[in-house]
Scaffold this active site. Structure first.
Site, PDB file in Angstrom:
ATOM      1  CB  THR A  10      20.734  43.103  40.002  1.00 37.86           C
ATOM      2  OG1 THR A  10      21.937  42.478  39.565  1.00 37.86           O
ATOM      3  CG2 THR A  10      20.356  42.559  41.371  1.00 37.86           C
ATOM      4  CE1 TYR A  24      21.286  39.199  40.060  1.00 35.59           C
ATOM      5  CE2 TYR A  24      22.146  38.797  42.257  1.00 35.59           C
ATOM      6  CZ  TYR A  24      22.149  39.515  41.081  1.00 35.59           C
ATOM      7  OH  TYR A  24      23.043  40.545  40.917  1.00 35.59           O
ATOM      8  CB  SER A  56      24.404  45.918  32.973  1.00 32.53           C
ATOM      9  OG  SER A  56      25.228  45.814  34.115  1.00 32.53           O
ATOM     10  CB  THR A  89      25.144  47.574  39.612  1.00 33.97           C
ATOM     11  OG1 THR A  89      25.514  46.203  39.783  1.00 33.97           O
ATOM     12  CG2 THR A  89      23.840  47.863  40.333  1.00 33.97           C
ATOM     13  CG  ASP A  90      28.088  43.803  36.755  1.00 31.20           C
ATOM     14  OD1 ASP A  90      28.216  44.097  37.956  1.00 31.20           O
ATOM     15  OD2 ASP A  90      27.931  42.640  36.349  1.00 31.20           O
ATOM     16  CE  LYS A 160      28.678  46.896  41.515  1.00 31.39           C
ATOM     17  NZ  LYS A 160      28.109  45.752  40.764  1.00 31.39           N
ATOM     18  CD  GLU A 284      57.923  67.574  29.451  1.00 30.81           C
ATOM     19  OE1 GLU A 284      56.983  67.454  30.287  1.00 30.81           O
ATOM     20  OE2 GLU A 284      58.343  68.682  29.046  1.00 30.81           O
TER      21      GLU A 284
END
Length: 312
Positions: A10, A24, A56, A89-90, A160, A284
């Site tokens: 972005t 965008y 991304s 950012t993803d 994020k 366990e």
């Protein structure tokens, strides 16, 4: 000198309308264009390289390897104080953790991004990039750091936490490392230590995406059963990370399916879908991922499988 590596995202996105912060196209501007739009960077000793140009959400293993190779090559140059990476950012938190675990760099590698495209009326990218360059040039804290919205995060802790706000990132359990304040860094805590060893070296990373271990994430929820695990086993999988509820708790049916996967030679890690807190280990229970988020636990398991493959 600081080297800036562009990967798209972005921060390099554009929209037809300056008031449009969501409609965008990501990865439209080159890293040189991003730098030229920030006058204070003209006074810095910089180099720029466009490694890839992508959104991304489409990050892949081949790009990870290429990016790690370029970071390592620049860090090996004595005149380079640090490296900055512009990213979407993803999947930023995943790339940050991957680079930290593969490179364990002795110089700062600062990843930054933006929530608004470069054409927005109040775009956040230029300030984030300026802050990232300032942080990398300081050179005080080694390792992979994230510089975003004035805050400094470690690769291990950053997540994020918001889908569209400009302060979209936070550190788990409030473990922020520091802040950028009027062009100066104020540290709250120590970052990664020099001398840390990578879990897997660059030479051991597969060349193509299809050669990487197959590791998937499954989720515990109301009514969760073992059908997803069974389907993944049928397709062929090397590892499974389960995002449990609370302290990594699992429904009986899901846990039974995961234990069956273990018996078939599949590696399993138990994480939590909570935003913070660790999953306590016990003899366990299924193996704990500690304080790693599910996506970072997946990276840890991927790299562990590369260093000690599961016999199939």
């Amino acid at each position: 000198m600081v080297v800036i590596l562009g990967t798209g995202g972005t921060i390099a996105g554009t929209a037809a309308d300056a008031s449009d912060n969501v409609g965008y196209q990501a990865a439209q501007l080159g890293v040189a264009q991003l730098i030229a739009a920030i006058p204070p960077l003209a006074r810095r000793a910089l180099e720029a390289e466009q490694v890839v140009q992508l959104d991304s959400k489409d990050m892949d293993f081949a790009t990870w390897r290429l990016l790690a190779e370029r970071v390592a090559a620049h860090l090996a140059r004595p005149e380079v104080a640090g490296v900055v990476i512009t990213h979407g950012t993803d999947t930023l938190e995943e790339t940050a953790y991957f680079l930290q675990r593969v490179l364990a760099p002795g110089k700062p590698v600062v990843i930054t991004a933006a929530m608004r495209p470069a054409t927005a009326l109040q775009t956040d990218g230029p300030q984030n990039l300026l802050d990232a360059v300032t942080l990398a040039a300081e050179g005080r804290v080694p390792g992979v750091l994230v510089m975003f919205a004035g805050s400094i995060h470690s690769a291990e802790q950053v997540r994020k936490v918001h889908s569209y706000r400009v302060d979209a990132f936070a550190s788990a359990d409030g473990a922020r490392l520091g802040a950028m304040e009027e062009g100066g860094v104020r540290w709250f805590a120590a970052g990664p230590q020099r001398g840390a060893q990578p879990v897997v070296g660059l030479a051991h990373l597969p060349q193509g995406d299809l050669s990487w271990p197959r590791v998937q994430i499954v989720l515990n929820h109301v009514g969760a059963d073992g059908s997803v695990v069974q389907a993944l086993l049928a397709q062929g999988v090397d590892g499974l990370v389960v995002a449990g509820t609370g302290n990594g708790s699992l429904s009986h049916a899901l846990e039974a399916a995961l234990r069956e996967a273990q018996q078939q030679g599949v590696r399993v890690l138990r994480s939590t879908r909570c935003d913070a807190g660790l999953v306590t280990a016990s003899a366990e229970a299924l193996p704990s991922a500690g304080a790693l988020s599910p996506v970072k636990a997946r990276i840890e398991l991927l790299l562990d499988l590369l260093s000690s493959p599961v016999p199939r």
